[in-house]
Design an enzyme around this catalytic site. Structure first.
Site, PDB file in Angstrom:
ATOM      1  N   CYS A  46       0.852  -1.459  -0.117  1.00  0.00           N
ATOM      2  CA  CYS A  46       0.005  -0.076   0.100  1.00  0.00           C
ATOM      3  C   CYS A  46       0.660   1.226   0.011  1.00  0.00           C
ATOM      4  O   CYS A  46       0.609   2.557  -0.744  1.00  0.00           O
ATOM      5  CB  CYS A  46      -0.861   0.092   0.949  1.00  0.00           C
ATOM      6  SG  CYS A  46      -0.189   0.103   2.847  1.00  0.00           S
TER       7      CYS A  46
ATOM      8  N   HIS B 228      -2.833   0.924   7.162  1.00  0.00           N
ATOM      9  CA  HIS B 228      -2.923   0.969   5.561  1.00  0.00           C
ATOM     10  C   HIS B 228      -3.323   2.361   4.868  1.00  0.00           C
ATOM     11  O   HIS B 228      -3.649   3.258   5.845  1.00  0.00           O
ATOM     12  CB  HIS B 228      -4.260  -0.018   5.564  1.00  0.00           C
ATOM     13  CG  HIS B 228      -4.556  -0.142   4.288  1.00  0.00           C
ATOM     14  ND1 HIS B 228      -3.763  -0.652   3.109  1.00  0.00           N
ATOM     15  CD2 HIS B 228      -5.728   0.005   3.306  1.00  0.00           C
ATOM     16  CE1 HIS B 228      -4.318  -1.002   1.845  1.00  0.00           C
ATOM     17  NE2 HIS B 228      -5.591  -0.467   2.149  1.00  0.00           N
TER      18      HIS B 228
ATOM     19  N   HIS C  67      -6.233   1.816  -3.674  1.00  0.00           N
ATOM     20  CA  HIS C  67      -5.280   1.325  -2.642  1.00  0.00           C
ATOM     21  C   HIS C  67      -4.875  -0.114  -2.984  1.00  0.00           C
ATOM     22  O   HIS C  67      -5.203  -0.904  -4.007  1.00  0.00           O
ATOM     23  CB  HIS C  67      -6.114   1.165  -1.283  1.00  0.00           C
ATOM     24  CG  HIS C  67      -7.273   0.311  -1.381  1.00  0.00           C
ATOM     25  ND1 HIS C  67      -7.584  -0.492   0.028  1.00  0.00           N
ATOM     26  CD2 HIS C  67      -8.311  -0.131  -2.111  1.00  0.00           C
ATOM     27  CE1 HIS C  67      -8.628  -1.266  -0.212  1.00  0.00           C
ATOM     28  NE2 HIS C  67      -8.900  -0.857  -1.471  1.00  0.00           N
TER      29      HIS C  67
END
Length: 246
Positions: free
Chosen positions: A119, A186, A198
């Site tokens: 990510c 994240h 993402h």
């Protein structure tokens, strides 16, 4: 004349057409080989195959060069498709400077590999295409459980400021998300129209609706101080290039 000065001089000489050429690593060092642009349109380029062969005979081609005489300062959809086909860095002469773009993987449908294509890599590569360089921090797998904090320890020094909790996200904002806990482990990029870009763990990078679970698990939203000076077009062009090449 220095390499970049040669490229800029070439771009100025052929404007308003796009210039094109190749950077070659030779026994004498890096050299710029200008090429004839044989495209029939003024806002695109096509390197004459004879010039490509000439450059290959001189050494190793290390970059493809072209110009955008009137902007934008980002690779176009066709540029990103072409860059993927060559597998090379592309240099862009624009606004009297040279912008160097690594041949980053397409932002969509990347395989997940922690520390290499995860990510944070997705955010870093998207910002690179937009003209902002973020540090590639070393990170161990499961860093969020080992007392480290990849995002919050570093995000301010990378030029981001936190957006107020009541403010809606804007194009290019970084959204930090908690997965199964309270730590922001994240990261995603807001694409507008209620979508995120993402790279979930062990899945392909993707677009997702920014609603439901992702909104509930949002830790914070961050905006780069220089974002107004860079161009979200670069990210849009990369996403469009993926659709074009499918």
């Amino acid at each position: 004349m220095a390499l970049e000065q040669q490229i800029l001089a070439h771009a100025q000489a052929v404007a308003p057409a796009e210039c094109c050429g190749l950077v070659v690593a030779t026994a004498e060092g890096e050299r710029y080989y200008p090429a004839d642009n044989i495209s029939v349109m003024t806002d695109t380029f096509e390197i004459d195959p004879a010039d490509w062969i000439k450059a290959e005979l001189a050494g190793d081609i290390i970059a493809v060069v072209h110009s955008h005489p009137t902007g934008p300062a980002a690779l176009s959809i066709a540029d990103r498709v072409g860059q993927r086909n060559t597998g090379l860095p592309w240099w862009l002469a624009v606004n009297d400077e040279i912008r160097r773009f690594r041949n980053v993987a397409p932002l969509l449908e990347r395989q997940f590999e922690h520390g290499r294509t995860d990510c944070y890599t997705l955010i870093r590569d998207a910002y690179h295409l937009s003209g902002l360089e973020l540090t590639d921090y070393p990170r161990t797998d499961d860093w969020w459980s080992a007392g480290d904090d990849l995002y919050l320890d570093n995000i301010r020094r990378e030029g981001f400021v936190r957006v107020g909790p009541a403010a809606p996200p804007q194009l290019g904002d970084v959204v930090l998300i908690c997965l199964g806990g309270t730590k922001a482990c994240h990261g995603a990029i807001y694409l507008g129209d209620g979508y995120l870009l993402h790279h979930p763990v062990n899945r392909l990078s993707k677009r997702d609706l920014y609603s439901g679970y992702w909104q509930r698990q949002t830790h914070s939203i961050w905006r780069h101080k220089q974002w107004q000076q860079c161009d979200f077009t670069a990210i849009s062009n990369d996403l469009a290039a993926s659709s074009f090449s499918m």
